[in-house]
Scaffold this active site. Structure first.
Site, PDB file in Angstrom:
ATOM      1  N   GLU A  28       0.862  -1.174   0.000  1.00 31.25           N
ATOM      2  CA  GLU A  28       0.000   0.000   0.000  1.00 31.25           C
ATOM      3  C   GLU A  28       0.908   1.238   0.000  1.00 31.25           C
ATOM      4  O   GLU A  28       1.878   1.279   0.749  1.00 31.25           O
ATOM      5  CB  GLU A  28      -0.835  -0.039   1.281  1.00 31.25           C
ATOM      6  CG  GLU A  28      -1.579   1.210   1.586  1.00 31.25           C
ATOM      7  CD  GLU A  28      -2.174   1.219   3.003  1.00 31.25           C
ATOM      8  OE1 GLU A  28      -3.028   2.064   3.253  1.00 31.25           O
ATOM      9  OE2 GLU A  28      -1.773   0.370   3.848  1.00 31.25           O
ATOM     10  N   ASP A  62      13.756  -2.638  13.807  1.00 32.02           N
ATOM     11  CA  ASP A  62      14.736  -1.789  13.102  1.00 32.02           C
ATOM     12  C   ASP A  62      14.258  -0.340  13.151  1.00 32.02           C
ATOM     13  O   ASP A  62      14.187   0.357  12.142  1.00 32.02           O
ATOM     14  CB  ASP A  62      14.869  -2.264  11.641  1.00 32.02           C
ATOM     15  CG  ASP A  62      16.087  -1.674  10.937  1.00 32.02           C
ATOM     16  OD1 ASP A  62      16.922  -1.028  11.608  1.00 32.02           O
ATOM     17  OD2 ASP A  62      16.204  -1.855   9.713  1.00 32.02           O
TER      18      ASP A  62
HETATM   19  P1  ADP Z   1      14.623  -0.024   2.078  1.00 36.25           P
HETATM   20  O1  ADP Z   1      14.003  -1.379   2.272  1.00 36.25           O
HETATM   21  O2  ADP Z   1      15.454   0.065   0.852  1.00 36.25           O
HETATM   22  O3  ADP Z   1      15.376   0.465   3.310  1.00 36.25           O
HETATM   23  P2  ADP Z   1      12.346   1.616   2.806  1.00 36.25           P
HETATM   24  O4  ADP Z   1      11.314   0.631   3.203  1.00 36.25           O
HETATM   25  O5  ADP Z   1      13.039   2.323   3.929  1.00 36.25           O
HETATM   26  O6  ADP Z   1      13.418   0.989   1.813  1.00 36.25           O
HETATM   27  O7  ADP Z   1      11.633   2.673   1.842  1.00 36.25           O
HETATM   28  C1  ADP Z   1      12.346   3.749   1.221  1.00 36.25           C
HETATM   29  C2  ADP Z   1      11.590   5.059   1.419  1.00 36.25           C
HETATM   30  O8  ADP Z   1      10.315   4.964   0.775  1.00 36.25           O
HETATM   31  C3  ADP Z   1      11.288   5.372   2.871  1.00 36.25           C
HETATM   32  O9  ADP Z   1      12.285   6.178   3.419  1.00 36.25           O
HETATM   33  C4  ADP Z   1       9.962   6.071   2.821  1.00 36.25           C
HETATM   34  O10 ADP Z   1      10.137   7.466   2.685  1.00 36.25           O
HETATM   35  C5  ADP Z   1       9.304   5.550   1.559  1.00 36.25           C
HETATM   36  N1  ADP Z   1       8.269   4.519   1.840  1.00 36.25           N
HETATM   37  C6  ADP Z   1       8.490   3.295   2.403  1.00 36.25           C
HETATM   38  N2  ADP Z   1       7.363   2.584   2.440  1.00 36.25           N
HETATM   39  C7  ADP Z   1       6.395   3.371   1.901  1.00 36.25           C
HETATM   40  C8  ADP Z   1       4.988   3.195   1.650  1.00 36.25           C
HETATM   41  N3  ADP Z   1       4.368   2.049   1.943  1.00 36.25           N
HETATM   42  N4  ADP Z   1       4.312   4.214   1.096  1.00 36.25           N
HETATM   43  C9  ADP Z   1       4.944   5.360   0.765  1.00 36.25           C
HETATM   44  N5  ADP Z   1       6.250   5.594   0.956  1.00 36.25           N
HETATM   45  C10 ADP Z   1       6.979   4.612   1.516  1.00 36.25           C
END
Ligand code: ADP
Length: 294
Positions: A98, A200
């Site tokens: 989502e 984390d």
């Molecule tokens: P990684 O697994 O590479 O560490 P993240 O899960 O931290 O990546 O996601 C990268 C960036 O994307 C986050 O810093 C956040 O700003 C954005 N983000 C993560 N999940 C979502 C989401 N479900 N909806 C919108 N933006 C998201």
């Protein structure tokens, strides 16, 4: 280019399995901020999805992340992205979530008390139903009834072994051995419950939605000492005072936390050393020296 097209059509197909109305990607936008994967927003003008990509062999990492996000849905008040689909083809593995638009003004005090409420969700042993990853490193979650055994066998020992395999200094190996022997003293009289953890929780893994809800994402879920989550919030700068005050008002931390915090964050320092090398190694050694001296 052809290869990239095929991954997007795979993802489009997977999304369509979960919807009544067809989804055809009209817009694809790269998202920065992640440490491990490449991330994108896909939109058809009406619906938007958040997608992470990695190499095909990293599918298990995404499956574990999706399961972790489902577990976090039990947390009252806190929001996390709903997993939609995951899969792998010849060029990539991928996870569709989502999309949550971030950027609202949030209440750190409310977030603190919501995290305490999440930690009130407990299991009857430490660990989790499956292993997952911390960053890009495997994180073992084999069940243990004893917290000290869990912290040794599933957290510090594997990181120290990977450090040794990667050719860490003899000093680090020696300190690691001594520290593991001293674990029972360092955690003596501490009897944590197995709490549902994000695993984390640094500042890059939470945000406030446009509606001001605290959203936690990119977890490394397991059931363990709640202090490990709080310790992680302090590792790279810390959250606001209001967050900690509200957390402690909802559920005070046990005495001795300041000392255990070092032991708990050592896991992340070792993991950062194993992932990125550099100054994390000497930082980890310094913490081990302090803990051994204590
Ligand atoms: P990684 O697994 O590479 O560490 P993240 O899960 O931290 O990546 O996601 C990268 C960036 O994307 C986050 O810093 C956040 O700003 C954005 N983000 C993560 N999940 C979502 C989401 N479900 N909806 C919108 N933006 C998201």
């Amino acid at each position: 280019m052809e290869k990239m097209i095929s991954v997007w059509s795979e993802i489009e197909h997977a999304i369509n399995q979960k919807r009544d109305r067809p989804f055809v990607i009209q817009q694809r936008q790269g998202v920065s901020g992640g440490c491990i994967n490449s991330a994108f927003r896909l939109s058809d003008g009406a619906a938007t999805y958040f997608v992470k990509l990695n190499q095909p062999e990293r599918l298990e990492m995404f499956v574990a992340e999706a399961e972790g996000l489902l577990e976090l849905e039990n947390a009252p008040g806190l929001r996390s992205p709903r997993p939609i689909a995951s899969g792998a083809g010849t060029t990539h593995s991928w996870l569709v979530l989502e999309n949550i638009p971030f950027g609202g003004t949030g209440d750190m005090a409310k977030f603190g008390s919501q995290l305490a409420a999440m930690h009130r969700i407990t299991a009857d042993r430490f660990g989790w139903q499956r292993s997952n990853t911390i960053g890009s490193t495997p994180q073992l979650n084999d069940y243990h009834h004893n917290w000290i055994d869990f912290w040794r066998e599933c957290r510090l020992l594997p990181q120290l072994q990977w450090a040794a395999q990667g050719g860490c200094s003899r000093k680090m190996s020696r300190l690691g051995e001594r520290l593991l022997q001293q674990l029972p003293q360092l955690l003596a009289h501490h009897c944590p419950q197995p709490s549902l953890l994000h695993g984390d929780l640094w500042s890059g893994n939470y945000a406030f939605s446009e509606q001001g809800e605290a959203v936690i994402f990119d977890p490394a879920v397991y059931y363990g000492d709640r202090e490990t989550d709080i310790a992680m919030t302090e590792l790279f700068g810390g959250f606001s005072r209001r967050f900690y005050d509200a957390y402690e008002e909802a559920w005070p931390l046990d005495s001795g936390y300041q000392q255990r915090k070092k032991l708990y964050n050592l896991y992340h320092l070792l993991n950062h050393f194993n992932m990125f090398g550099g100054g994390y190694g000497s930082q980890a050694e310094g913490v081990m020296e302090q803990l051994i001296a204590a």
